[in-house]
Motif scaffolding. Sequence first.
Motif, PDB file in Angstrom:
ATOM      1  N   GLN A  14     -20.183   6.938 -21.689  1.00  8.42           N
ATOM      2  CA  GLN A  14     -20.214   8.217 -22.400  1.00  8.42           C
ATOM      3  C   GLN A  14     -19.358   9.291 -21.742  1.00  8.42           C
ATOM      4  OE1 GLN A  14     -24.139   9.632 -23.259  1.00  8.42           O
ATOM      5  NE2 GLN A  14     -23.410  11.461 -24.277  1.00  8.42           N
ATOM      6  N   TYR A  15     -19.245   9.289 -20.416  1.00  4.62           N
ATOM      7  CA  TYR A  15     -18.633  10.421 -19.724  1.00  4.62           C
ATOM      8  C   TYR A  15     -17.300  10.133 -19.042  1.00  4.62           C
ATOM      9  CZ  TYR A  15     -23.048  12.615 -20.709  1.00  4.62           C
ATOM     10  OH  TYR A  15     -24.154  13.117 -21.363  1.00  4.62           O
ATOM     11  N   GLN A  16     -16.807   8.897 -19.125  1.00  7.13           N
ATOM     12  CA  GLN A  16     -15.529   8.608 -18.460  1.00  7.13           C
ATOM     13  C   GLN A  16     -14.382   9.206 -19.258  1.00  7.13           C
ATOM     14  OE1 GLN A  16     -14.747   4.508 -17.490  1.00  7.13           O
ATOM     15  NE2 GLN A  16     -13.103   5.067 -16.109  1.00  7.13           N
ATOM     16  N   TRP A  17     -13.533   9.890 -18.550  1.00  2.00           N
ATOM     17  CA  TRP A  17     -12.330  10.512 -19.114  1.00  2.00           C
ATOM     18  C   TRP A  17     -11.395   9.416 -19.610  1.00  2.00           C
ATOM     19  CZ3 TRP A  17      -7.579  11.581 -15.879  1.00  2.00           C
ATOM     20  CH2 TRP A  17      -6.629  12.359 -16.557  1.00  2.00           C
ATOM     21  N   GLN A  18     -10.894   9.561 -20.815  1.00  2.00           N
ATOM     22  CA  GLN A  18      -9.997   8.562 -21.383  1.00  2.00           C
ATOM     23  C   GLN A  18      -8.559   9.049 -21.464  1.00  2.00           C
ATOM     24  OE1 GLN A  18     -11.041   5.433 -21.944  1.00  2.00           O
ATOM     25  NE2 GLN A  18     -13.007   6.140 -21.164  1.00  2.00           N
ATOM     26  N   GLY A  19      -8.274  10.167 -20.819  1.00  2.00           N
ATOM     27  CA  GLY A  19      -6.927  10.746 -20.893  1.00  2.00           C
ATOM     28  C   GLY A  19      -5.886   9.948 -20.147  1.00  2.00           C
ATOM     29  N   ASP A  20      -4.664  10.195 -20.510  1.00  2.00           N
ATOM     30  CA  ASP A  20      -3.540   9.616 -19.765  1.00  2.00           C
ATOM     31  C   ASP A  20      -2.908  10.729 -18.981  1.00  2.00           C
ATOM     32  OD1 ASP A  20      -3.984   8.220 -22.099  1.00  2.00           O
ATOM     33  OD2 ASP A  20      -1.949   8.388 -22.800  1.00  2.00           O
ATOM     34  N   PHE A  21      -2.040  10.293 -18.120  1.00  2.00           N
ATOM     35  CA  PHE A  21      -1.329  11.266 -17.314  1.00  2.00           C
ATOM     36  C   PHE A  21       0.146  11.038 -17.553  1.00  2.00           C
ATOM     37  CE2 PHE A  21       0.598  12.809 -13.413  1.00  2.00           C
ATOM     38  CZ  PHE A  21       0.103  14.078 -13.418  1.00  2.00           C
ATOM     39  N   MET A  67       0.834  -1.179   0.000  1.00  2.00           N
ATOM     40  CA  MET A  67       0.000   0.000   0.000  1.00  2.00           C
ATOM     41  C   MET A  67       0.882   1.247   0.000  1.00  2.00           C
ATOM     42  SD  MET A  67      -2.644   1.199   2.895  1.00  2.00           S
ATOM     43  CE  MET A  67      -4.297   1.152   2.377  1.00  2.00           C
ATOM     44  N   ALA A  68       0.493   2.227  -0.769  1.00  2.00           N
ATOM     45  CA  ALA A  68       1.259   3.454  -0.858  1.00  2.00           C
ATOM     46  C   ALA A  68       1.201   4.215   0.465  1.00  2.00           C
ATOM     47  CB  ALA A  68       0.708   4.333  -1.968  1.00  2.00           C
ATOM     48  N   LYS A  69       2.302   4.813   0.812  1.00  2.03           N
ATOM     49  CA  LYS A  69       2.363   5.605   2.035  1.00  2.03           C
ATOM     50  C   LYS A  69       1.592   6.904   1.799  1.00  2.03           C
ATOM     51  CE  LYS A  69       5.735   7.777   5.010  1.00  2.03           C
ATOM     52  NZ  LYS A  69       7.136   8.139   5.148  1.00  2.03           N
ATOM     53  N   MET A  70       0.741   7.251   2.762  1.00  2.00           N
ATOM     54  CA  MET A  70      -0.038   8.479   2.653  1.00  2.00           C
ATOM     55  C   MET A  70       0.851   9.643   3.051  1.00  2.00           C
ATOM     56  SD  MET A  70      -3.108   9.668   2.048  1.00  2.00           S
ATOM     57  CE  MET A  70      -4.481  10.573   2.674  1.00  2.00           C
ATOM     58  N   ASP A  71       1.457  10.287   2.084  1.00  2.00           N
ATOM     59  CA  ASP A  71       2.281  11.449   2.360  1.00  2.00           C
ATOM     60  C   ASP A  71       1.919  12.556   1.378  1.00  2.00           C
ATOM     61  OD1 ASP A  71       3.539  10.862  -0.066  1.00  2.00           O
ATOM     62  OD2 ASP A  71       5.332  10.085   0.851  1.00  2.00           O
ATOM     63  N   GLU A  72       2.503  13.713   1.571  1.00  2.00           N
ATOM     64  CA  GLU A  72       2.151  14.846   0.724  1.00  2.00           C
ATOM     65  C   GLU A  72       2.517  14.612  -0.735  1.00  2.00           C
ATOM     66  OE1 GLU A  72       3.301  18.659   2.155  1.00  2.00           O
ATOM     67  OE2 GLU A  72       1.725  18.622   3.670  1.00  2.00           O
ATOM     68  N   ASN A  73       3.625  13.941  -1.002  1.00  2.00           N
ATOM     69  CA  ASN A  73       3.994  13.678  -2.400  1.00  2.00           C
ATOM     70  C   ASN A  73       2.933  12.829  -3.081  1.00  2.00           C
ATOM     71  OD1 ASN A  73       6.381  15.135  -2.248  1.00  2.00           O
ATOM     72  ND2 ASN A  73       7.575  13.345  -1.628  1.00  2.00           N
ATOM     73  N   PHE A  74       2.454  11.809  -2.387  1.00  2.00           N
ATOM     74  CA  PHE A  74       1.398  10.964  -2.949  1.00  2.00           C
ATOM     75  C   PHE A  74       0.122  11.775  -3.140  1.00  2.00           C
ATOM     76  CE2 PHE A  74      -2.199   8.029  -2.524  1.00  2.00           C
ATOM     77  CZ  PHE A  74      -1.918   7.178  -3.582  1.00  2.00           C
ATOM     78  N   ALA A  75      -0.228  12.566  -2.147  1.00  2.00           N
ATOM     79  CA  ALA A  75      -1.447  13.384  -2.238  1.00  2.00           C
ATOM     80  C   ALA A  75      -1.368  14.333  -3.425  1.00  2.00           C
ATOM     81  CB  ALA A  75      -1.658  14.162  -0.938  1.00  2.00           C
ATOM     82  N   PHE A  76      -0.235  14.993  -3.608  1.00  2.00           N
ATOM     83  CA  PHE A  76      -0.114  15.918  -4.728  1.00  2.00           C
ATOM     84  C   PHE A  76      -0.106  15.192  -6.066  1.00  2.00           C
ATOM     85  CE2 PHE A  76       1.398  19.069  -1.544  1.00  2.00           C
ATOM     86  CZ  PHE A  76       0.426  20.025  -1.796  1.00  2.00           C
ATOM     87  N   LEU A  77       0.425  13.981  -6.118  1.00  2.00           N
ATOM     88  CA  LEU A  77       0.356  13.183  -7.342  1.00  2.00           C
ATOM     89  C   LEU A  77      -1.097  12.900  -7.700  1.00  2.00           C
ATOM     90  CD1 LEU A  77       1.509  11.417  -9.627  1.00  2.00           C
ATOM     91  CD2 LEU A  77       1.729   9.573  -7.939  1.00  2.00           C
ATOM     92  N   ILE A  78      -1.861  12.439  -6.729  1.00  2.00           N
ATOM     93  CA  ILE A  78      -3.279  12.144  -6.952  1.00  2.00           C
ATOM     94  C   ILE A  78      -4.019  13.412  -7.380  1.00  2.00           C
ATOM     95  CG2 ILE A  78      -5.442  11.438  -5.832  1.00  2.00           C
ATOM     96  CD1 ILE A  78      -3.333   9.162  -6.408  1.00  2.00           C
ATOM     97  N   ALA A 118      -1.691   6.820 -11.296  1.00  2.00           N
ATOM     98  CA  ALA A 118      -0.658   7.227 -10.340  1.00  2.00           C
ATOM     99  C   ALA A 118       0.405   6.148 -10.140  1.00  2.00           C
ATOM    100  CB  ALA A 118      -1.295   7.572  -8.999  1.00  2.00           C
ATOM    101  N   GLY A 119       0.154   4.951 -10.667  1.00  2.00           N
ATOM    102  CA  GLY A 119       1.114   3.864 -10.489  1.00  2.00           C
ATOM    103  C   GLY A 119       0.843   3.009  -9.270  1.00  2.00           C
ATOM    104  N   TYR A 120      -0.332   3.133  -8.680  1.00  2.00           N
ATOM    105  CA  TYR A 120      -0.728   2.369  -7.500  1.00  2.00           C
ATOM    106  C   TYR A 120      -2.081   1.708  -7.769  1.00  2.00           C
ATOM    107  CZ  TYR A 120       2.887   5.152  -5.256  1.00  2.00           C
ATOM    108  OH  TYR A 120       4.080   5.742  -4.922  1.00  2.00           O
TER     109      TYR A 120
END
Length: 103
Positions: A96-103, A1-12, A34-36
Amino acid sequence: MAKMDENFAFLILSIVAEIPSGKVATYGQIAELAGYPKNARLVGRVLHQADFYGSYPCHRVVNSQGMCASSWSQQPDLLAGEGVGFKSDGQVDLKQYQWQGDF
């Protein structure tokens, strides 16, 4: 499980910021981008605390069935205001409405 830290939060939150008006993404989709891929619930925790980090379009994130958060009564209205459509059962029409973009 990903560690809940600010870097993870800002990635999300940076991924959520990319969801265009009139589209939605799922918690699992955000976790995958996000890779998780197994941490959809952790994405939900980040979004629940998003106001701490600034203003993000968290209302554009729904569950894998297209359901809005039960604890956020304004979410459907915010989505409808952006033109997001709902099926007769109240779920967002992900086909119809799901975003198909990549990050």
